[in-house]
Design a protein around this motif. Structure first.
Motif, PDB file in Angstrom:
ATOM      1  N   PHE A 242       0.835  -1.195   0.000  1.00  0.00           N
ATOM      2  CA  PHE A 242       0.000   0.000   0.000  1.00  0.00           C
ATOM      3  C   PHE A 242       0.876   1.253   0.000  1.00  0.00           C
ATOM      4  CE2 PHE A 242      -3.069  -3.042   1.739  1.00  0.00           C
ATOM      5  CZ  PHE A 242      -4.219  -2.696   1.045  1.00  0.00           C
ATOM      6  N   GLN A 267      -3.441   3.914  -2.067  1.00  0.00           N
ATOM      7  CA  GLN A 267      -3.377   3.373  -3.413  1.00  0.00           C
ATOM      8  C   GLN A 267      -2.431   2.180  -3.414  1.00  0.00           C
ATOM      9  OE1 GLN A 267      -1.935   6.854  -5.522  1.00  0.00           O
ATOM     10  NE2 GLN A 267       0.184   6.136  -5.442  1.00  0.00           N
ATOM     11  N   ASP A 268      -2.553   1.337  -4.451  1.00  0.00           N
ATOM     12  CA  ASP A 268      -1.662   0.181  -4.529  1.00  0.00           C
ATOM     13  C   ASP A 268      -0.404   0.543  -5.308  1.00  0.00           C
ATOM     14  OD1 ASP A 268      -2.349   0.191  -7.212  1.00  0.00           O
ATOM     15  OD2 ASP A 268      -3.719  -1.512  -7.053  1.00  0.00           O
ATOM     16  N   ALA A 274      -7.137   2.083  -3.288  1.00  0.00           N
ATOM     17  CA  ALA A 274      -7.061   0.866  -2.474  1.00  0.00           C
ATOM     18  C   ALA A 274      -7.633   1.102  -1.091  1.00  0.00           C
ATOM     19  CB  ALA A 274      -5.622   0.369  -2.402  1.00  0.00           C
ATOM     20  N   ALA A 301     -10.148  -3.934   0.468  1.00  0.00           N
ATOM     21  CA  ALA A 301      -9.295  -3.813  -0.719  1.00  0.00           C
ATOM     22  C   ALA A 301      -8.211  -4.887  -0.728  1.00  0.00           C
ATOM     23  CB  ALA A 301      -8.660  -2.423  -0.760  1.00  0.00           C
ATOM     24  N   TYR A 302      -7.733  -5.232   0.460  1.00  0.00           N
ATOM     25  CA  TYR A 302      -6.681  -6.239   0.577  1.00  0.00           C
ATOM     26  C   TYR A 302      -7.178  -7.627   0.177  1.00  0.00           C
ATOM     27  CZ  TYR A 302      -2.784  -8.731   2.883  1.00  0.00           C
ATOM     28  OH  TYR A 302      -1.706  -9.514   3.148  1.00  0.00           O
ATOM     29  N   ARG A 305      -7.614  -8.983  -3.591  1.00  0.00           N
ATOM     30  CA  ARG A 305      -6.468  -9.448  -4.383  1.00  0.00           C
ATOM     31  C   ARG A 305      -6.410 -10.969  -4.467  1.00  0.00           C
ATOM     32  NH1 ARG A 305      -1.688  -5.214  -2.664  1.00  0.00           N
ATOM     33  NH2 ARG A 305      -3.035  -3.382  -2.568  1.00  0.00           N
TER      34      ARG A 305
END
Length: 439
Positions: A242, A267-268, A274, A301-302, A305
């Motif tokens: 992150f 954001q990523d 993110a 958000a994590y 993935r």
């Protein structure tokens, strides 16, 4: 005879008249001769000219020429805080007097602020690093929004630009905060933290982004935020790669005299949105500290993935006794730690070593494949592997308690009719060891 006399008289009269005409013609020519000769006389004797002496003038200096040919400083577009921050950084870095004069003309900086900026310009050893400025956050509450940027000096020191938008919709420098001259002159110096709500949030998130548990813990009220939450946040940042959003990552949700709320936008690694971290800060005895942390948006958000096929699982889980626990995950039928898990345990070890009275409970768990007896032994070995690694990182063995629960406490369940893919995903999340601080 008479006729002869008449003819003679006529001839004599003609001769007399003709003689008189010749006399008059001769006299006219005599009067015109001087007029014809006059121009020749003027050519030979030129007229006298009077010359007025001119005053002596010194040659122009380079400064005179520069002053006479210089154009007035062009006005800077002050419709965004970033433009103003970039202009100030350029003044300091390039010693650009014209830009500073433009800011003075537009009243974007005060007289005292100009003096401080000129002192930086004159100190040749003071340079900005790259990037020269960093956006910290914004407060859009009220009629006059504010924004904060850092000035990043090559020594590692930081200055702060607090800007405010006026009634003319132009941004002006509200407050200029600079580090000491000693810090500016050093090769390395720790960044100065601002003891206000946004400053504490910024310093806390800076430490979290570096997976620096000790640094982050300094800005937290330990009676309200668990060490597991802070450690888990550090792990999440490192595991999920992150980043803080580049443009005003910290947004003020509300601000009161003794507490304030913020959203920290993330954001990523590819620059995509993110989620965010929700933080509440409170003022106690004159010191602002983080009093609450909400990670729901970041965790969502994590977990998304996993759809890309990467076995990433949430390192923060809810403990049945209340509060947060940290989770490490194992492969099928494995009781050895991955490199990823070892790095996570370094952060956990720092949390335990900071407080000599703190203890850690480690519980091992398995999926539902295999017998009760086998899974019980496997869960105990997983808990023991975590303990052994923490001891290697300097945590006293007597401060760690381990337990094995086999397959009796699954984190994720599935229905008897679930397909094989759903069952496999659930089983992956159940192969774990959980760590609970402050039990």
């Amino acid at each position: 005879m008479k006729n002869a006399s008449t003819i003679t008289a006529f001839i004599i009269s003609f001769l007399v008249v003709g003689s008189l005409a010749l006399v008059f013609l001769f006299l006219d020519n005599k009067e015109e001769e001087p007029a014809a000769a006059e121009p020749a006389a003027q050519t030979e004797v030129p007229a006298r000219q009077t010359v007025t002496p001119q005053p002596t003038v010194d040659p122009l200096t380079k400064e005179d020429i520069s002053r006479q040919t210089a154009t007035p400083p062009s006005l800077i577009n002050l419709s965004s805080p970033q433009t103003l921050a970039q202009a100030i950084a350029k003044v300091i870095q390039d010693r650009d007097e014209d830009i500073l004069k433009s800011l003075e003309i537009q009243q974007a900086v005060t007289e005292n602020q100009s003096r401080l900026i000129r002192e930086l310009m004159e100190a040749r050893h003071i340079r900005l690093s790259s990037p020269g400025i960093t956006s910290i956050g914004a407060n859009n509450q009220g009629a006059n929004p504010t924004a904060r940027y850092t000035l990043n000096f090559s020594s590692g020191a930081r200055g702060y630009l607090d800007m405010k938008r006026n009634d003319k919709q132009q941004w002006t420098l509200d407050t200029l905060t600079l580090p000491s001259k000693q810090d500016l002159a050093k090769d390395k110096v720790a960044p100065m933290a601002m003891n206000d709500p946004m400053g504490i949030v910024s310093s806390f998130m800076d430490a979290v982004a570096k997976a620096d548990f000790r640094g982050a813990r300094k800005f937290v009220d330990g009676t309200k935020v668990q060490d597991a939450t802070v450690a888990g946040l550090c792990i999440l940042f490192e595991e999920g790669a992150f980043r803080l959003r580049e443009d005003a990552p910290i947004k003020t949700a509300y601000e009161a005299p003794t507490n304030a709320g913020f959203f920290v936008h993330l954001q990523d690694a590819q620059g995509r949105k993110a989620g965010n971290v929700g933080l509440t800060v409170a003022k106690t005895d004159g010191q602002w500290l983080v009093a609450e942390a909400s990670l729901d948006s970041m965790l969502e958000a994590y977990t998304k993935r996993q759809g890309a096929g990467d076995d990433i699982f949430i390192p923060i889980v809810k403990n049945p006794q209340g509060g947060d626990s940290l989770a490490l995950f194992f492969g099928f039928n494995e009781d050895t730690l991955s490199k990823r898990s070892e790095r996570q345990l370094q952060i956990v070890a720092e949390a335990i070593k900071m407080d000599s009275g703190k203890k850690l409970e480690i519980s091992g768990h398995t999926d539902d494949v295999g017998s009760e007896r086998y899974n019980q032994g496997l869960s105990e070995r997983r808990a023991a592997a975590v303990k052994a690694q923490l001891v290697q990182f300097g945590v006293p063995a007597e401060r760690i308690v381990t337990k094995g629960f086999g397959k009796s406490q699954p984190r994720r369940t599935y229905s008897p009719t679930a397909d094989e893919e759903t069952r496999d995903e659930a089983r992956k999340e159940n192969r774990r060891a959980e760590m609970y601080l402050d039990f």
